[in-house]
Design an enzyme around this catalytic site. Structure first.
Site, mmCIF file in Angstrom:
data_model
loop_
_atom_site.group_PDB
_atom_site.id
_atom_site.type_symbol
_atom_site.label_atom_id
_atom_site.label_comp_id
_atom_site.label_asym_id
_atom_site.label_seq_id
_atom_site.Cartn_x
_atom_site.Cartn_y
_atom_site.Cartn_z
ATOM 1 C CD GLU A 269 -2.597 -17.435 12.652
ATOM 2 O OE1 GLU A 269 -2.522 -17.262 11.424
ATOM 3 O OE2 GLU A 269 -2.932 -16.526 13.432
ATOM 4 C CB CYS B 179 -5.084 3.941 8.155
ATOM 5 S SG CYS B 179 -3.757 2.763 7.890
ATOM 6 C CB CYS C 268 -5.991 -1.690 5.103
ATOM 7 S SG CYS C 268 -5.306 -1.341 3.474
ATOM 8 C CB CYS D 173 -0.479 4.780 2.957
ATOM 9 S SG CYS D 173 -1.298 3.722 1.765
ATOM 10 C CB CYS E 108 -7.177 6.354 4.237
ATOM 11 S SG CYS E 108 -7.103 5.158 2.884
HETATM 12 S S1 SF4 Z 1 -3.798 4.555 4.477
HETATM 13 FE FE1 SF4 Z 1 -3.037 2.912 3.156
HETATM 14 S S2 SF4 Z 1 -2.726 1.200 4.536
HETATM 15 FE FE2 SF4 Z 1 -4.065 2.653 5.580
HETATM 16 S S3 SF4 Z 1 -6.170 2.025 5.126
HETATM 17 FE FE3 SF4 Z 1 -5.556 3.537 3.589
HETATM 18 S S4 SF4 Z 1 -4.776 2.303 1.920
HETATM 19 FE FE4 SF4 Z 1 -4.777 0.985 3.688
#
Ligand code: SF4
Length: 353
Positions: free
Chosen positions: A45, A210, A200, A216, A207
């Site tokens: 960390e 994601c 992200c 989002c 996206c």
């Molecule tokens: S959907 Fe939103 S959280 Fe996911 S990669 Fe795209 S910008 Fe990032």
């Protein structure tokens, strides 16, 4: 707006989508994973605070190899410690690690404490790092909020202010705490880090892959890269320095910096500050190293000493300055010295020349 009203989706679905994504696509073979030894988690960390995973891995492995226990870290000499950190930057992290290791040995029997109150008082451990340790190493439901997590949150919630603003940060912590699950805390924390680091990302969020795509708001607006909003950038001041590389036969001259300040505790070449003007222009053409608060433009001037100079006339700029101490170091022993990254490469090239 209260955090309950701000969160516009079902939390359980959010958690389970993120965890499923992590199970399939997260990173599961990092060297500090496996048994999740608290010392290893803590070290990783701290190393990851300002540095990317792929850079950290070889440093982490070498560090654990040389300092396998918190006690061995507490007892290390400053030179050996810094030699194992050289190149990672932000050297206060290494010094704080050792200060903490000493406290852990004297106050906690050499074992990393498993409570927030006892972790947060250790040097170099802030709220997010303490919570990362607790959730990963001790399975506690404590939320993290590092740079990656902030970026994901400001996108998911389309927050139009910069995350470093106090009010925004406070709100982001409320969100982080609110979304934190009670179970699978280790996986959830790692999932958040992995999502921000691999999907992200700052410039090219993917996206389509994601797990947060359906909720989002930045994605809905079709402009995720707009978040976080840019902060007005202040031009960084520039400093210039000329470094002297004194060489005699197979030795070079190094000075050890004071423990505090830039490159604290590291071995550097003697330098002279250069003023703006003609010389500044010349150095600007040369090499640049960026620190957080300024850009350093520098050049290295090589000077081969004659036997007479070596024995009788150390050049004035190589004399011991203040409480800096200088020494001649054989080129084949350079690996034992903590050198700043910009010098390390160049000086190590001399070994083969
Ligand atoms: S959907 Fe939103 S959280 Fe996911 S990669 Fe795209 S910008 Fe990032």
């Amino acid at each position: 707006m209260s955090v309950e009203r701000l969160v516009h989706f079902n939390i359980r679905d959010y958690q389970s989508r993120l965890l499923s994504w992590f199970d399939k696509s997260g990173r599961h073979d990092l060297p500090w994973q496996g048994e999740f030894n608290p010392y290893h988690v803590w070290l990783s960390e701290v190393m990851l605070q300002q540095t990317q995973v792929k850079t950290v891995i070889p440093y982490f492995n070498a560090f654990i190899n040389r300092f396998p226990t918190i006690q061995s870290l507490a007892e290390a000499s400053e030179d050996v410690l810094m030699a194992h950190w050289a190149g990672l930057g932000y050297y206060a992290r290494a010094r704080n690690l050792q200060k903490s290791a000493k406290l852990i040995c004297s106050q906690h029997n050499g074992k990393l404490p498993d409570s927030y109150d006892r972790l947060i008082v250790l040097p170099g451990i802030g709220r997010s790092t303490a919570n990362a340790i607790l959730s990963i190493a001790f399975n506690q439901a404590t939320a993290i909020l590092d740079g990656n997590v902030k970026r994901v949150f400001v996108r998911v919630f389309a927050i139009d202010q910069h995350p470093s603003e106090k009010e925004v940060e406070k709100k982001l912590w409320q969100i982080a705490d609110y979304l934190m699950p009670k179970a699978r805390t280790q996986a959830y924390t790692q999932a958040q880090m992995d999502l921000g680091a691999t999907l992200c990302t700052r410039t090219k969020p993917d996206c389509t892959l994601c797990p947060h795509q359906s909720i989002c708001l930045a994605h809905k607006k079709a402009m995720p890269e707009r978040y976080p909003v840019k902060k007005a950038k202040k031009a960084k001041p520039a400093k210039t320095k000329l470094y002297y590389l004194y060489r005699y036969q197979n030795k070079i001259y190094l000075q050890k910096n004071n423990a505090t300040g830039i490159w604290g505790g590291l071995y550097v070449l003697p330098d002279s500050d250069c003023q703006m003007g003609e010389y500044h222009e010349m150095l600007i053409e040369n090499q640049k190293h960026s620190f957080t608060h300024y850009d350093l433009y520098y050049d290295i001037k090589m000077h081969y000493l004659t036997e007479n100079e070596f024995k009788h006339e150390m050049p004035s700029s190589a004399l011991v300055e203040g409480d800096k101490t200088g020494k001649w170091v054989a080129l084949d022993q350079l690996d034992d010295y903590a050198l700043p990254a910009p010098f390390k490469k160049q000086l190590c090239q001399l070994q083969s020349s």
